[in-house]
Scaffold this active site. Structure first.
Site, PDB file in Angstrom:
ATOM      1  N   ARG A   1     -43.738 -22.048  46.947  1.00  0.00           N
ATOM      2  CA  ARG A   1     -43.196 -21.980  45.580  1.00  0.00           C
ATOM      3  C   ARG A   1     -44.276 -22.108  44.526  1.00  0.00           C
ATOM      4  O   ARG A   1     -44.141 -21.594  43.422  1.00  0.00           O
ATOM      5  CB  ARG A   1     -42.172 -23.104  45.347  1.00  0.00           C
ATOM      6  CG  ARG A   1     -40.909 -22.983  46.152  1.00  0.00           C
ATOM      7  CD  ARG A   1     -39.860 -23.940  45.590  1.00  0.00           C
ATOM      8  NE  ARG A   1     -38.765 -24.174  46.515  1.00  0.00           N
ATOM      9  CZ  ARG A   1     -37.711 -23.383  46.663  1.00  0.00           C
ATOM     10  NH1 ARG A   1     -37.628 -22.275  45.974  1.00  0.00           N
ATOM     11  NH2 ARG A   1     -36.750 -23.683  47.510  1.00  0.00           N
TER      12      ARG A   1
ATOM     13  N   GLY B   1     -35.411 -21.863  42.944  1.00  0.00           N
ATOM     14  CA  GLY B   1     -36.355 -20.759  42.796  1.00  0.00           C
ATOM     15  C   GLY B   1     -36.730 -20.350  41.386  1.00  0.00           C
ATOM     16  O   GLY B   1     -37.803 -19.807  41.165  1.00  0.00           O
TER      17      GLY B   1
ATOM     18  N   PHE C   1     -38.921  -9.642  52.443  1.00  0.00           N
ATOM     19  CA  PHE C   1     -39.002 -11.039  52.030  1.00  0.00           C
ATOM     20  C   PHE C   1     -40.252 -11.287  51.188  1.00  0.00           C
ATOM     21  O   PHE C   1     -41.336 -10.816  51.514  1.00  0.00           O
ATOM     22  CB  PHE C   1     -39.014 -11.937  53.272  1.00  0.00           C
ATOM     23  CG  PHE C   1     -38.741 -13.369  52.954  1.00  0.00           C
ATOM     24  CD1 PHE C   1     -37.448 -13.793  52.696  1.00  0.00           C
ATOM     25  CD2 PHE C   1     -39.778 -14.287  52.884  1.00  0.00           C
ATOM     26  CE1 PHE C   1     -37.189 -15.123  52.387  1.00  0.00           C
ATOM     27  CE2 PHE C   1     -39.530 -15.612  52.578  1.00  0.00           C
ATOM     28  CZ  PHE C   1     -38.227 -16.030  52.331  1.00  0.00           C
ATOM     29  N   VAL C   2     -40.072 -12.039  50.090  1.00  0.00           N
ATOM     30  CA  VAL C   2     -41.210 -12.359  49.208  1.00  0.00           C
ATOM     31  C   VAL C   2     -41.291 -13.876  48.980  1.00  0.00           C
ATOM     32  O   VAL C   2     -40.284 -14.577  49.088  1.00  0.00           O
ATOM     33  CB  VAL C   2     -41.101 -11.632  47.846  1.00  0.00           C
ATOM     34  CG1 VAL C   2     -41.339 -10.142  47.986  1.00  0.00           C
ATOM     35  CG2 VAL C   2     -39.745 -11.882  47.177  1.00  0.00           C
TER      36      VAL C   2
ATOM     37  N   LYS D   1     -33.256  -6.936  44.626  1.00  0.00           N
ATOM     38  CA  LYS D   1     -33.400  -6.060  45.801  1.00  0.00           C
ATOM     39  C   LYS D   1     -32.156  -5.169  45.850  1.00  0.00           C
ATOM     40  O   LYS D   1     -31.142  -5.550  46.447  1.00  0.00           O
ATOM     41  CB  LYS D   1     -33.472  -6.896  47.082  1.00  0.00           C
ATOM     42  CG  LYS D   1     -34.709  -7.756  47.245  1.00  0.00           C
ATOM     43  CD  LYS D   1     -34.622  -8.532  48.569  1.00  0.00           C
ATOM     44  CE  LYS D   1     -35.758  -9.485  48.764  1.00  0.00           C
ATOM     45  NZ  LYS D   1     -35.523 -10.413  49.895  1.00  0.00           N
TER      46      LYS D   1
ATOM     47  N   GLU E   1     -31.932 -16.353  37.258  1.00  0.00           N
ATOM     48  CA  GLU E   1     -32.218 -16.431  38.698  1.00  0.00           C
ATOM     49  C   GLU E   1     -33.642 -15.945  38.969  1.00  0.00           C
ATOM     50  O   GLU E   1     -34.165 -15.131  38.202  1.00  0.00           O
ATOM     51  CB  GLU E   1     -31.259 -15.506  39.463  1.00  0.00           C
ATOM     52  CG  GLU E   1     -30.060 -16.168  40.088  1.00  0.00           C
ATOM     53  CD  GLU E   1     -30.349 -16.893  41.404  1.00  0.00           C
ATOM     54  OE1 GLU E   1     -31.514 -17.228  41.678  1.00  0.00           O
ATOM     55  OE2 GLU E   1     -29.385 -17.133  42.142  1.00  0.00           O
ATOM     56  N   ASP E   2     -34.229 -16.391  40.051  1.00  0.00           N
ATOM     57  CA  ASP E   2     -35.522 -15.862  40.494  1.00  0.00           C
ATOM     58  C   ASP E   2     -35.324 -14.495  41.152  1.00  0.00           C
ATOM     59  O   ASP E   2     -36.042 -13.549  40.898  1.00  0.00           O
ATOM     60  CB  ASP E   2     -36.210 -16.832  41.461  1.00  0.00           C
ATOM     61  CG  ASP E   2     -35.301 -17.260  42.615  1.00  0.00           C
ATOM     62  OD1 ASP E   2     -34.072 -17.038  42.556  1.00  0.00           O
ATOM     63  OD2 ASP E   2     -35.820 -17.832  43.587  1.00  0.00           O
TER      64      ASP E   2
ATOM     65  N   ASP F   1     -39.625 -19.446  47.918  1.00  0.00           N
ATOM     66  CA  ASP F   1     -40.182 -20.167  49.071  1.00  0.00           C
ATOM     67  C   ASP F   1     -39.900 -19.482  50.399  1.00  0.00           C
ATOM     68  O   ASP F   1     -38.977 -18.678  50.528  1.00  0.00           O
ATOM     69  CB  ASP F   1     -39.561 -21.556  49.156  1.00  0.00           C
ATOM     70  CG  ASP F   1     -38.106 -21.506  49.629  1.00  0.00           C
ATOM     71  OD1 ASP F   1     -37.307 -20.784  49.006  1.00  0.00           O
ATOM     72  OD2 ASP F   1     -37.792 -22.152  50.636  1.00  0.00           O
TER      73      ASP F   1
ATOM     74  N   ASP G   1     -30.508 -11.016  45.812  1.00  0.00           N
ATOM     75  CA  ASP G   1     -30.687 -10.351  47.099  1.00  0.00           C
ATOM     76  C   ASP G   1     -29.327  -9.748  47.485  1.00  0.00           C
ATOM     77  O   ASP G   1     -28.994  -8.657  47.035  1.00  0.00           O
ATOM     78  CB  ASP G   1     -31.198 -11.433  48.068  1.00  0.00           C
ATOM     79  CG  ASP G   1     -31.447 -10.949  49.459  1.00  0.00           C
ATOM     80  OD1 ASP G   1     -32.377 -10.181  49.656  1.00  0.00           O
ATOM     81  OD2 ASP G   1     -30.708 -11.348  50.372  1.00  0.00           O
TER      82      ASP G   1
HETATM   83  P1  IMP Z   1     -28.398 -13.992  47.435  1.00  0.00           P
HETATM   84  O1  IMP Z   1     -27.342 -15.022  47.281  1.00  0.00           O
HETATM   85  O2  IMP Z   1     -28.329 -13.319  48.779  1.00  0.00           O
HETATM   86  O3  IMP Z   1     -28.476 -12.995  46.305  1.00  0.00           O
HETATM   87  O4  IMP Z   1     -29.786 -14.739  47.475  1.00  0.00           O
HETATM   88  C1  IMP Z   1     -30.232 -15.428  46.378  1.00  0.00           C
HETATM   89  C2  IMP Z   1     -31.102 -16.585  46.779  1.00  0.00           C
HETATM   90  O5  IMP Z   1     -31.681 -16.418  48.071  1.00  0.00           O
HETATM   91  C3  IMP Z   1     -32.261 -16.667  45.825  1.00  0.00           C
HETATM   92  O6  IMP Z   1     -31.958 -17.482  44.721  1.00  0.00           O
HETATM   93  C4  IMP Z   1     -33.363 -17.211  46.688  1.00  0.00           C
HETATM   94  O7  IMP Z   1     -33.298 -18.613  46.700  1.00  0.00           O
HETATM   95  C5  IMP Z   1     -33.061 -16.702  48.074  1.00  0.00           C
HETATM   96  N1  IMP Z   1     -33.817 -15.466  48.409  1.00  0.00           N
HETATM   97  C6  IMP Z   1     -33.330 -14.217  48.488  1.00  0.00           C
HETATM   98  N2  IMP Z   1     -34.297 -13.329  48.834  1.00  0.00           N
HETATM   99  C7  IMP Z   1     -35.431 -14.059  48.944  1.00  0.00           C
HETATM  100  C8  IMP Z   1     -36.801 -13.709  49.246  1.00  0.00           C
HETATM  101  O8  IMP Z   1     -37.200 -12.554  49.495  1.00  0.00           O
HETATM  102  N3  IMP Z   1     -37.675 -14.753  49.261  1.00  0.00           N
HETATM  103  C9  IMP Z   1     -37.322 -16.047  49.004  1.00  0.00           C
HETATM  104  N4  IMP Z   1     -36.060 -16.401  48.709  1.00  0.00           N
HETATM  105  C10 IMP Z   1     -35.117 -15.423  48.680  1.00  0.00           C
END
Ligand code: IMP
Length: 180
Positions: A170, A50, A157-158, A136, A104-105, A164, A108
């Site tokens: 993407r 991402g 979700f974005v 978030k 990181e992108d 993606d 979450d």
């Molecule tokens: P986490 O491990 O739950 O913090 O999620 C991180 C990863 O989940 C990110 O690097 C993204 O690849 C994916 N992700 C989390 N939220 C979104 C979203 O809203 N859209 C797309 N990908 C997401």
């Protein structure tokens, strides 16, 4: 001008963060990071997939000698965190004694960042700093100190600008949010 709505597979998305806002914020983040790391020769660790678009734009704003490398991990399945982190391309560099900047992108739940941090800490870097374009806060489940945040966004979700939905979206140059 952004299209009012886009469709990816079975979902519809509406414009959320446009190109100008992204550019302006990334310039600001670049300035701040450049000042903070002016004499440090940091190593920037982009988290694939991402972060590729964000890192590409952010790196161009950095006025500092920096190494850039990538790690590839996956934790999402469809529109939800799977609760597990899969490492697809591991850390191929030695980070001992280095100033590491993780890019990181989106953060979450924070699971991916937390997992990566524990791996990197094993190598005893001098310092680890965290950068994310999107955060978030309402979804965050881990106690992370994120040093540079582009935008705090609602728990929706974005897609776009590297992010993606099931592998698609993407390449969109701007960020879209799931239409409810
Ligand atoms: P986490 O491990 O739950 O913090 O999620 C991180 C990863 O989940 C990110 O690097 C993204 O690849 C994916 N992700 C989390 N939220 C979104 C979203 O809203 N859209 C797309 N990908 C997401």
């Amino acid at each position: 001008m952004l299209p009012n709505m886009i469709r990816i597979k079975d979902k519809e998305f509406v414009p959320f963060i446009n190109r100008e806002s992204l550019n302006n914020r990334i310039v600001e983040m670049g300035r701040k990071i450049s000042m903070d790391f002016k004499n440090d020769e940091p190593i920037i660790l982009g988290v694939l997939n991402g972060s590729f678009m964000f890192l590409s734009d952010l790196a161009k704003q950095l006025d500092a000698q920096a190494e850039i490398t990538f790690v590839k991990i996956s934790s999402y399945s469809g529109m939800e965190s799977s609760g597990k982190v899969q490492e697809l391309i591991g850390l191929g560099v030695i980070l001992t004694g280095r100033n590491v900047i993780i890019v990181e992108d989106i953060v979450d739940t924070g699971l991916s960042m937390d997992h990566l941090l524990s791996l990197i800490r094993l190598q005893k870097p001098k310092k680890i700093s965290l950068v994310t374009l999107l955060l978030k806060p309402d979804a965050l489940k881990f106690d992370l100190q994120i040093d540079y945040v582009g935008f705090e966004i609602p728990n929706k979700f974005v897609v776009g600008y590297g992010l993606d939905y099931e592998g698609f979206g993407r390449n969109l140059p701007e960020i879209y949010q799931l239409k409810i």
